[in-house]
Motif scaffolding. Structure first.
Motif, PDB file in Angstrom:
ATOM      1  N   PHE A  84       0.745  -1.154   0.133  1.00  0.00           N
ATOM      2  CA  PHE A  84       0.005  -0.102   0.019  1.00  0.00           C
ATOM      3  C   PHE A  84       0.853   1.515  -0.041  1.00  0.00           C
ATOM      4  O   PHE A  84       0.245   2.386   0.396  1.00  0.00           O
ATOM      5  N   SER A 118      -6.623  -1.748   3.018  1.00  0.00           N
ATOM      6  CA  SER A 118      -7.704  -2.390   1.831  1.00  0.00           C
ATOM      7  C   SER A 118      -9.175  -1.980   2.250  1.00  0.00           C
ATOM      8  O   SER A 118      -9.975  -1.397   1.527  1.00  0.00           O
ATOM      9  N   ASP A 167      -9.577   1.394   1.561  1.00  0.00           N
ATOM     10  CA  ASP A 167      -9.915   1.855   0.192  1.00  0.00           C
ATOM     11  C   ASP A 167     -11.299   1.370  -0.062  1.00  0.00           C
ATOM     12  O   ASP A 167     -11.915   2.315  -0.828  1.00  0.00           O
ATOM     13  N   TYR A 179     -13.720   4.086   1.171  1.00  0.00           N
ATOM     14  CA  TYR A 179     -13.612   5.282   0.518  1.00  0.00           C
ATOM     15  C   TYR A 179     -14.358   5.238  -0.911  1.00  0.00           C
ATOM     16  O   TYR A 179     -14.709   6.087  -1.399  1.00  0.00           O
ATOM     17  N   ALA A 237      -8.354   8.303   0.290  1.00  0.00           N
ATOM     18  CA  ALA A 237      -7.377   7.501  -0.179  1.00  0.00           C
ATOM     19  C   ALA A 237      -6.623   7.838  -1.409  1.00  0.00           C
ATOM     20  O   ALA A 237      -7.047   8.913  -2.211  1.00  0.00           O
ATOM     21  N   THR A 248      -7.932   2.916  -5.793  1.00  0.00           N
ATOM     22  CA  THR A 248      -8.210   2.063  -4.744  1.00  0.00           C
ATOM     23  C   THR A 248      -8.710   0.684  -5.221  1.00  0.00           C
ATOM     24  O   THR A 248      -8.341  -0.316  -4.776  1.00  0.00           O
ATOM     25  N   ARG A 264      -5.811  -1.449  -6.305  1.00  0.00           N
ATOM     26  CA  ARG A 264      -4.989  -2.151  -5.201  1.00  0.00           C
ATOM     27  C   ARG A 264      -5.756  -3.134  -4.478  1.00  0.00           C
ATOM     28  O   ARG A 264      -5.382  -4.452  -4.183  1.00  0.00           O
TER      29      ARG A 264
END
Length: 268
Positions: A25, A78, A81, A84, A136, A140, A143
């Motif tokens: 990350f 995560s 992510d 968000y 973030a 997003t 990832r």
């Protein structure tokens, strides 16, 4: 290429991927162009369904993450992510769409309206982020999808966990297990068993076998089909039933669920 019981040495492989400090990350260098993101089969196409998917992922990852090799820091990142992205696709995007008609009215008034006072243009105020969620870095979903790909290579990953996380797509379900057949060949002294398998896009298969009333035992790791089981009979001259099952094998680690058991009777 295959490895059998006599020369398989796990120490030759890096199986400690999840023990290393994670840079997963960490901020990435931003390019001038967006990377084209491949949509995953498990990720919905409708925005409303995407919001629900992200919400489920954020709830279920802390439940399953440790069991499938995700370190605590990556779980937290995560989940943020997902929350968000959920906020942007849900609350924020709805607010933007509700605000949009007022901008059209303002443009019409500026260009063709009437009145004796100067225009005051409408301004948009973004909804407040949910408690505990922080803005973030870009990417997003990129990832999240990459982390999911890593989770699916974990020895602890099962289709049941994947289904609960919402990361098993319809096309993937058909190839969630290796496919193989077992055929008898006549070898020197007794019959042999040829295992013809399909590993799809995985590195190889992890094969176990059971004979008679014995326990399941490791037989081989094979990266190229077929594999030939040339073991002598447990009791010379006496037929025996051999059972086989397989899992996928990637980067030094067996993963996924076992296939159904295939039985073959081997004779002298």
């Amino acid at each position: 290429m295959n490895w059998d019981q006599s020369n398989w040495d796990q120490s030759n492989w890096d199986i400690g991927t999840w023990d290393q400090p994670s840079d997963y990350f960490s901020p990435q260098t931003k390019s001038n162009n967006r990377t084209k993101m491949r949509r995953q089969t498990y990720y919905p196409s409708r925005i409303g369904d995407q919001v629900n998917w992200l919400d489920n992922y954020a709830v279920k990852l802390p439940i399953h993450g440790a069991a499938i090799g995700v370190i605590a820091g990556d779980i937290t990142a995560s989940v943020n992510d997902a929350k968000y992205a959920n906020y942007v696709l849900g609350t924020w995007l709805s607010a933007v769409r509700n605000f949009s008609p007022s901008t059209t009215d303002a443009v019409d008034d500026v260009l063709a309206g009437g009145g004796s006072t100067p225009m005051v243009l409408p301004s948009f105020t973004a909804p407040t982020l949910p408690a505990g969620v922080t803005a973030a870095l870009p990417g997003t979903l990129t990832r999240i999808f990459a982390l999911i790909a890593k989770m699916k290579l974990s020895a602890g990953y099962t289709e049941a966990i994947g289904t609960d996380l919402g990361i098993v797509g319809s096309a993937e379900t058909e190839k969630a297990l290796p496919k193989f057949s077992a055929d008898l060949l006549q070898g020197g002294g007794c019959q042999c068993v040829k295992l013809t398998f399909y590993k799809y896009n995985h590195m190889g298969v992890y094969i176990e076998s059971r004979r008679g009333t014995g326990a399941w035992e490791f037989l081989a790791i094979d990266t190229e089909s077929p594999y030939e089981d040339e073991r002598p009979l447990l009791v010379a001259g006496t037929p025996e039933v051999r059972e086989y099952r397989m899992r996928f094998w990637d980067k030094g680690t067996p993963n996924g669920d076992w296939t159904d058991v295939v039985k073959v009777t081997v004779s002298p």
